[in-house]
Design an enzyme around this catalytic site. Structure first.
Site, short mmCIF file in Angstrom:
data_model
loop_
_atom_site.label_atom_id
_atom_site.label_comp_id
_atom_site.label_asym_id
_atom_site.label_seq_id
_atom_site.Cartn_x
_atom_site.Cartn_y
_atom_site.Cartn_z
N GLU A 294 13.28 27.94 2.11
CA GLU A 294 13.61 28.67 0.88
C GLU A 294 14.75 29.66 1.10
O GLU A 294 15.47 30.00 0.16
CB GLU A 294 12.35 29.39 0.37
CG GLU A 294 12.27 29.46 -1.14
CD GLU A 294 10.96 30.07 -1.65
OE1 GLU A 294 10.52 31.10 -1.11
OE2 GLU A 294 10.37 29.51 -2.59
N HIS A 315 0.14 12.64 19.21
CA HIS A 315 -0.49 11.37 18.84
C HIS A 315 -0.19 11.02 17.39
O HIS A 315 -0.93 10.26 16.76
CB HIS A 315 -2.00 11.46 19.09
CG HIS A 315 -2.29 11.87 20.50
ND1 HIS A 315 -2.22 11.00 21.56
CD2 HIS A 315 -2.58 13.09 21.04
CE1 HIS A 315 -2.50 11.65 22.69
NE2 HIS A 315 -2.70 12.93 22.39
N LYS A 429 10.17 25.99 -12.80
CA LYS A 429 9.12 26.84 -13.37
C LYS A 429 9.27 26.92 -14.89
O LYS A 429 8.29 26.85 -15.63
CB LYS A 429 9.21 28.27 -12.79
CG LYS A 429 8.80 28.37 -11.34
CD LYS A 429 8.84 29.83 -10.90
CE LYS A 429 8.68 29.96 -9.41
NZ LYS A 429 8.86 31.32 -8.93
O1 F6P Z 1 4.71 36.66 -4.92
P1 F6P Z 1 5.11 35.90 -6.12
O2 F6P Z 1 6.09 36.64 -6.97
O3 F6P Z 1 3.93 35.45 -6.89
O4 F6P Z 1 5.88 34.61 -5.63
C1 F6P Z 1 5.25 33.62 -4.88
C2 F6P Z 1 6.27 32.69 -4.28
O5 F6P Z 1 6.98 32.02 -5.30
C3 F6P Z 1 8.35 31.94 -4.97
O6 F6P Z 1 9.03 32.85 -5.76
C4 F6P Z 1 8.95 30.56 -5.16
O7 F6P Z 1 8.51 29.96 -6.28
C5 F6P Z 1 8.41 32.37 -3.50
O8 F6P Z 1 9.65 32.83 -3.13
C6 F6P Z 1 7.32 33.36 -3.44
O9 F6P Z 1 6.91 33.62 -2.13
#
Ligand code: F6P
Length: 439
Positions: A294, A315, A429
């Site tokens: 990421e 393995h 998202k």
């Molecule tokens: O802590 P948050 O804001 O819920 O985010 C959870 C995770 O989602 C992300 O933003 C990626 O979708 C990560 O970078 C982060 O660790």
């Protein structure tokens, strides 16, 4: 023993034509200097709070208090949260015994459960099976807006309601999110605060995947008996050469970053394997996957992290690693396994036709496997670096985690990408939310 990094088997003289030349490596390593200077500068100004964490102790009492609150009279503690809001805690908790074969299950004290993957079947089963009256929950989200965590938190509230505990939610749930800022909606706080429950502050200056040394990682670690001071002392060791102003060739994290970027740039090798020996490194490899992927996977650049655990994955993946495409750079993390574990009766060893096992410990066998893996990888033309720690404990895991956070930041500088954002995942998202509305 401090972390020891050996890179002899990373170069063309050792591994043949797939190997990076020392000259090319040195050139990339030289380019790490501005990144190191930047790290020193942001440490001095406080602009990157991650770098101040190893020396902090003002927050440790709060971390201990939270762990005590969660575990007092509890049979179970669940941690809701995903990605960086879970993996650092999982890594530290595993060093303390969580999710280890047998010892994890036999450990005294509340059972710890991380529900980081949103799975409707598992979640329903978990809420059915858990004795909710004696189950506490830590709900973690830096942004307070992650859909998976929000929906889990809502489902948990309903589960408490259904169990007749609706009036006691504040005695069961602890929140952890960024402080409220006026004009900015923190959905998790908005959802949970009306229940009168307590929220701890997530340090707004520390990005999710860099939070292992904050309350986000240290509370779950403390629940499994991991001493936050020791974790931070280990982290301080990894940071020390950076702050001391060492040149790039004196900073193990810069060396690691230059190797990975050098292989990507000169040989098109963009797969990096992390082969950690021992059960206590399994979650660590997964934590590193998020950190590396990421932070670096941007603008067509980045390297693909591949986790592996030894000896078991000898393995599973080792055949491919040794004899498949020569397109990977390997990191083997080894411990001083020798002399540890049960000692084998020579008579049994002779009877089984394995006399060489006789009088040896199980750890002797693992130590010889670690060594053999590094050597066979190199002999088969696969570049491999070796990281050695004497054992996996609170201090060495802190050192490993800080080493890799620094390595990631320096690699990002070398690649010319921002280590601290993740713009591409936001698109999915938004789309997922649209599809949910259409259902
Ligand atoms: O802590 P948050 O804001 O819920 O985010 C959870 C995770 O989602 C992300 O933003 C990626 O979708 C990560 O970078 C982060 O660790």
């Amino acid at each position: 023993m401090p972390l020891k990094q050996t890179i002899d088997t990373c170069f063309d003289v050792e591994v043949g034509e797939t190997g990076l030349s020392r000259e090319a490596f040195q050139a990339v390593l030289g380019r790490a200097r501005p990144g190191l200077a930047w790290l020193r500068e942001v440490h001095e100004t406080g602009a990157l709070p991650l770098l101040s964490l190893p020396a902090r102790d003002d927050d440790l009492a709060g971390i201990a208090e939270a762990a005590d609150w969660l575990s007092a009279d509890a049979t179970d503690v669940i941690v809701l949260g995903t990605g960086g809001s879970s993996l650092g805690g999982q890594t530290l908790a595993q060093v303390g015994g969580w999710r280890l074969p047998v010892v994890g299950d036999l450990r005294a004290g509340p059972r710890l459960h991380f529900l980081d993957n949103l799975d409707p079947v598992s979640l329903a089963a978990a809420f059915d099976a858990l004795p909710l009256e004696t189950t506490r929950a830590l709900v973690v989200s830096k942004s307070g807006g992650t859909g998976e965590t929000l929906i889990q938190a809502m489902a948990l509230l309903t589960a408490y309601e259904d169990a007749g505990l609706g009036d006691d939610v504040k005695d069961h749930i602890l929140g952890l999110s960024e402080p409220a800022v006026s004009g900015h909606l923190n959905k998790l706080r908005k959802l949970l605060e009306p229940y009168g429950l307590r929220f701890l502050d997530h340090d707004p200056g520390v990005g999710g995947r860099f939070t292992a040394l904050t309350n986000v990682g240290l509370i779950p670690g403390a629940l499994m008996g991991i001493d936050p001071r020791a974790v931070r002392a280990g982290a301080a060791r990894a940071l020390e050469p950076v702050l001391a102003g060492a040149d790039a060739d004196g900073v193990p994290a810069a060396i690691g970053a230059a190797l990975a970027v050098g292989y990507a740039e000169h040989h098109g090798i963009v797969q990096n394997v992390m082969f950690g020996y021992g059960d206590r490194l399994e979650r660590f490899t997964r934590w590193w996957v998020q950190l590396w992927a990421e932070s670096l996977g941007k603008q067509g650049r980045g390297m693909t992290p591949v986790p592996a655990v030894g000896p078991v994955d000898q393995h599973s993946q080792l055949q491919l690693f040794l004899d498949g495409p020569a397109d990977k750079l390997f990191t083997v993390i080894a411990t001083d396994a020798g002399d540890k574990g049960p000692r084998i009766d020579p008579a049994l060893a002779a009877e089984a036709g394995q006399p060489e096992f006789g009088g040896r410990t199980v750890g002797d066998f693992v130590a010889s496997q670690q060594r053999a893996t590094v050597e066979t990888l190199a002999r088969n033309g696969r570049p491999v670096r070796l990281l050695q720690v004497s054992s996996v404990d609170a201090e060495s895991i802190g050192e490993l985690m800080m080493h890799f956070m620094l390595e990631t930041i320096i690699a990002a500088h070398l690649l010319g990408v921002d280590a601290f954002d993740q713009p591409a995942v936001e698109e999915g998202k938004i789309l997922a939310r649209t599809y949910l509305e259409e259902m």
